[in-house]
Design a protein around this motif. Structure first.
Motif, PDB file in Angstrom:
ATOM      1  N   VAL A 132      36.454  25.856  63.985  1.00  7.73           N
ATOM      2  CA  VAL A 132      35.220  25.341  63.405  1.00  7.73           C
ATOM      3  C   VAL A 132      34.070  25.933  64.202  1.00  7.73           C
ATOM      4  CG1 VAL A 132      33.832  23.292  62.915  1.00  7.73           C
ATOM      5  CG2 VAL A 132      36.332  23.198  62.691  1.00  7.73           C
ATOM      6  N   GLU A 133      33.162  26.540  63.527  1.00  4.93           N
ATOM      7  CA  GLU A 133      32.047  27.236  64.161  1.00  4.93           C
ATOM      8  C   GLU A 133      31.323  26.327  65.168  1.00  4.93           C
ATOM      9  OE1 GLU A 133      28.576  30.062  62.334  1.00  4.93           O
ATOM     10  OE2 GLU A 133      28.763  28.032  61.514  1.00  4.93           O
ATOM     11  N   GLY A 134      31.329  26.751  66.438  1.00  6.44           N
ATOM     12  CA  GLY A 134      30.603  26.029  67.477  1.00  6.44           C
ATOM     13  C   GLY A 134      31.265  24.768  67.975  1.00  6.44           C
TER      14      GLY A 134
ATOM     15  N   ARG B  72      27.963  21.176  57.852  1.00  9.59           N
ATOM     16  CA  ARG B  72      27.121  22.373  57.986  1.00  9.59           C
ATOM     17  C   ARG B  72      27.636  23.348  59.036  1.00  9.59           C
ATOM     18  NH1 ARG B  72      23.665  18.033  57.376  1.00  9.59           N
ATOM     19  NH2 ARG B  72      22.677  17.958  55.317  1.00  9.59           N
ATOM     20  N   LYS B  73      28.949  23.393  59.156  1.00  2.72           N
ATOM     21  CA  LYS B  73      29.590  24.382  60.018  1.00  2.72           C
ATOM     22  C   LYS B  73      30.710  25.046  59.224  1.00  2.72           C
ATOM     23  CE  LYS B  73      28.605  22.066  64.406  1.00  2.72           C
ATOM     24  NZ  LYS B  73      28.002  20.835  63.863  1.00  2.72           N
ATOM     25  N   TRP B  74      31.011  26.278  59.562  1.00  2.00           N
ATOM     26  CA  TRP B  74      32.090  26.985  58.870  1.00  2.00           C
ATOM     27  C   TRP B  74      33.433  26.573  59.450  1.00  2.00           C
ATOM     28  CZ3 TRP B  74      31.358  29.331  54.433  1.00  2.00           C
ATOM     29  CH2 TRP B  74      30.055  29.700  54.095  1.00  2.00           C
TER      30      TRP B  74
ATOM     31  N   PHE C 236      32.488  25.433  53.857  1.00  2.00           N
ATOM     32  CA  PHE C 236      31.244  24.885  54.405  1.00  2.00           C
ATOM     33  C   PHE C 236      30.858  23.673  53.578  1.00  2.00           C
ATOM     34  CE2 PHE C 236      26.663  24.468  54.756  1.00  2.00           C
ATOM     35  CZ  PHE C 236      26.331  24.899  56.037  1.00  2.00           C
TER      36      PHE C 236
END
Length: 533
Positions: free
Chosen positions: A300-302, A355-357, A382
Motif C-alpha cells: 500500500v503506497e506509503g 486515497r492510496k494505491w 484506489f
C-alpha cells in the motif's frame, strides 16, 4: 439504494414506466436491425428539429451559442425518456443546417407599438443514440425543448416539468438535466402555453409572431429514431494483446479507481468507513479474487505494514488481505475486537487505506500460439476518489484495463475529456470502463480521438443512463474477473457477468451499458486459443 448520480431508484423506475406511453408516434422501425455489443440497448440515429429567436443582426457565434443552450435541454428530456445520446450534452450542432427567417414580433397588449424585428433560426440536430430493447420498435417519441433564458425560470420548470423532489432541487442550477416533458403536469403546462400562442397568432401576417411565442418556455419536439447498421458478429477483447503484456513488459495491469459515493450534489460528507462505496470496494476486490485465486497483497503506497493496526490499546494483525476483507464484509472480528470498538478499528483501517494505491499481484502461465510464458496480473486499486483527476490519470496512463466506479459529476468531474490530452493515454491497446451515470454521453465520443490509433487501440464501456451505487463495486469486480478467469469471455459474456443482481430498470439489469470500439477487434478464441493457468 441510489444510482451513481443519485436520483432515487423510485424516480428511475417511474421514468422507466412512463417512457413507454409518452410517444404520440409508435411505429415499427423499418429495415433489419444490427446491434452494438449490449445486453439492454439498441443503437439508433436520432433526429429532432428546434428553433430559437435572436436579434436580426446576431453573429453566427451568438446564434450557435443560443442553439446549443436549447439542444442541451434536450439532454434531460431524452434522458428522462430513457434515450441516451452520444454528443456531449448535445453540443455537436451543425450551423450549415441553420435556416434563418426574419420575423416581426407583435405584442397584442400594445398593438400600436412598432413590431420588433428578430431572426428565427431553425435547425435540425442529429446524433447517435441508444434506446432500451423494449423501445426497439419505436420510430419517434414526443418530447420538448426549453426556450430562451430557461435557467432564469428554473423554479417554474421544477414545479411544472420535474418531479419536484430532492433530486430535482439538487440540479436546480443545471435545470436542463432534470427537465422531463413526459410528465402529465408538464404536458398540461406545455399545452396551455401553446394554446395562448395559437390564440394570439390569429390574424397575424405569415412573417409575424406574437410576443408570447418568442418568450415561450416550452417548445414541443418530436425525436425521430432510425435503426443503424452494426456488426452482428460476437466480439471479444483483444486478449492476445492483453496477455502479451502492454504498459508493463510481462504484466497485464488492471487499474481500478473507486469514488466516494456520498451525495455530492447535496453536499453530503461523512467518514470514509461510513461511505456506501467503502464496503463495495472490498466486495469488488473479493469478486476479482474469486475469479482468479492467488492474488497477494504487494503493498500500500506509503504504508509500511498495511495489515497491522492499533485501536486503543489493542493491536490487530491480519494474516492476509482476505482476512481484513472478512472483517469488513463478514463481521469476523479479530481477537480483542468487539462490537464496542469494531467501528473504531474500521475507521483506522479506512483512514489508512483511503486515497492510496493498494497493489495486488498473481503470477500465471499464459499459453498462446504454441508458446508458454510467465505473466504477472497486477491489480492497482484506489478508493476515495472525488473531483481531482490525479488518480484517474495515473490509472489510465499505467493500465491495460481501466475501470472507474463512481459519480460522473454531470460530466464535469475528474474524467471530463477536456482535462485530458493524448499524452495521458498509453500507446498500447486498452479497455476503459467508466461506470458512472450517462457516461456514454459524457466520455465515449470525446475519448476516442485522444487515443493513438483510435478504436484500433481502445475499447470503451459506458452507461447510456443513470446507474446505481448499491452493488456497483461488486459488479465492476465481476467485470474485471471476466477478463482474467481464463475463459476468454466475449464482450457479451463480460456484460452479463457485470450486470447488477438486485437493482435494475424494468427492462434490464444495467443502465444501457454498451461496448464501443470493439467492431474492429480481430481476436477470436477459435483462431487463437489462449490458456491462462
Amino acid at each position: 439504494m441510489k444510482p451513481t448520480c443519485l436520483p432515487s431508484l423510485m424516480l428511475l423506475l417511474a421514468a422507466a414506466s412512463t417512457a413507454a406511453c409518452v410517444a404520440s408516434t409508435d411505429q415499427g422501425v423499418e429495415g433489419d436491425e444490427e446491434d452494438l455489443t449490449s445486453l439492454t440497448a439498441r443503437a439508433r440515429k436520432l433526429e429532432f428539429a428546434g428553433y430559437v429567436y435572436v436579434e436580426d443582426n446576431a453573429s453566427d457565434t451568438t446564434i450557435l451559442a443560443e442553439v446549443k443552450r436549447q439542444t442541451q435541454s434536450a439532454f434531460g428530456a431524452l434522458r428522462e425518456a430513457e434515450i441516451a445520446t452520444n454528443s456531449r450534452e448535445l453540443k455537436d450542432v451543425d450551423p450549415a443546417r441553420f435556416l434563418k427567417v426574419p420575423v416581426e414580433v407583435v405584442d397584442p397588449a400594445a398593438p400600436e407599438v412598432t413590431p420588433r424585428r428578430l431572426l428565427k433560426v431553425s435547425y435540425t440536430f442529429t446524433d447517435d443514440a441508444l434506446v432500451p430493447i423494449p423501445m426497439a420498435t419505436r420510430s419517434a417519441i414526443s418530447l420538448g425543448l426549453l426556450g430562451k433564458g430557461y435557467q432564469a425560470k428554473a423554479e417554474r420548470i421544477i414545479q411544472e416539468c420535474t418531479t419536484g423532489d430532492k433530486h430535482a432541487r439538487e440540479f436546480e442550477k443545471s435545470i436542463w438535466y432534470v427537465f422531463n416533458p413526459t410528465l402529465s403536469k408538464c404536458k398540461t403546462a406545455m399545452a396551455a402555453e401553446q394554446q395562448k400562442i395559437d390564440d394570439q397568432r390569429r390574424g397575424l401576417a405569415p412573417n409575424q409572431v406574437p410576443k408570447s411565442e418568442v418568450e415561450r418556455l416550452y417548445i414541443p419536439m418530436t425525436a425521430r429514431l432510425r435503426a443503424t447498421a452494426q456488426n452482428r458478429s460476437t466480439k471479444y477483447p483483444e486478449y492476445d494483446r492483453l496477455f502479451a503484456g502492454g504498459v508493463e513488459p510481462g504484466k497485464l495491469v488492471i487499474g481500478m479507481v473507486s469514488g466516494m459515493m456520498a451525495d455530492w450534489a447535496a453536499g453530503e460528507r461523512h467518514d470514509t468507513y461510513e461511505d456506501a462505496g467503502y464496503p463495495m470496494w472490498y466486495g469488488g476486490l473479493r469478486e476479482i479474487f474469486h475469479a482468479r485465486p492467488g492474488f497477494a497483497l504487494k503493498g500500500v503506497e506509503g504504508v509500511p505494514n498495511p495489515l497491522e493496526y492499533k485501536v486503543g490499546d489493542t493491536k490487530v494483525a491480519f494474516a492476509s488481505f482476505d482476512e481484513l476483507t472478512a472483517f469488513e464484509l463478514d463481521r469476523r472480528n479479530p481477537v480483542g475486537v468487539t462490537s464496542a470498538n469494531r467501528n473504531a478499528l474500521r475507521k483506522v483501517i479506512a483512514d489508512t487505506l483511503v486515497r492510496k494505491w493498494v497493489t495486488f499481484e498473481v503470477p500465471v502461465q499464459v499459453t498462446m500460439g504454441g508458446e508458454t510464458k510467465p505473466l504477472t496480473i497486477k491489480l492497482q486499486s484506489f478508493f476515495g476518489a472525488e473531483t481531482s483527476p490525479v488518480p484517474h490519470k495515473r490509472a489510465i496512463k499505467t493500465s491495460d484495463i481501466f475501470v472507474y466506479n463512481g459519480h460522473s459529476y454531470i460530466g464535469y468531474g475528474p474524467l471530463d475529456p477536456s482535462r485530458f490530452t493524448a499524452v495521458d493515454f498509453p500507446a498500447t491497446y486498452q479497455v476503459l470502463n467508466v461506470n458512472g451515470c450517462v457516461s456514454y454521453n459524457y466520455y465515449e465520443k470525446d475519448y476516442i480521438p485522444l487515443k493513438q490509433g483510435g478504436t484500433k487501440n481502445l475499447d470503451l464501456v459506458t452507461n447510456g443512463l443513470e446507474s446505481w451505487v448499491n452493488e456497483s463495486g461488486e459488479a465492476m469486480g465481476r467485470f474485471v474477473g471476466a477478463f482474467i478467469d481464463g475463459r476468454m469471455n466475449s464482450y457479451t459474456e463480460i456484460l452479463k457477468a457485470s450486470q447488477f443482481t438486485y437493482y435494475g430498470y424494468d427492462w434490464g439489469m444495467d443502465a444501457l451499458r454498451v461496448v464501443d470500439g470493439e467492431l474492429d477487434n480481430a481476436y477470436s478464441p477459435r483462431r487463437m486459443p489462449i490458456s491462462v493457468r
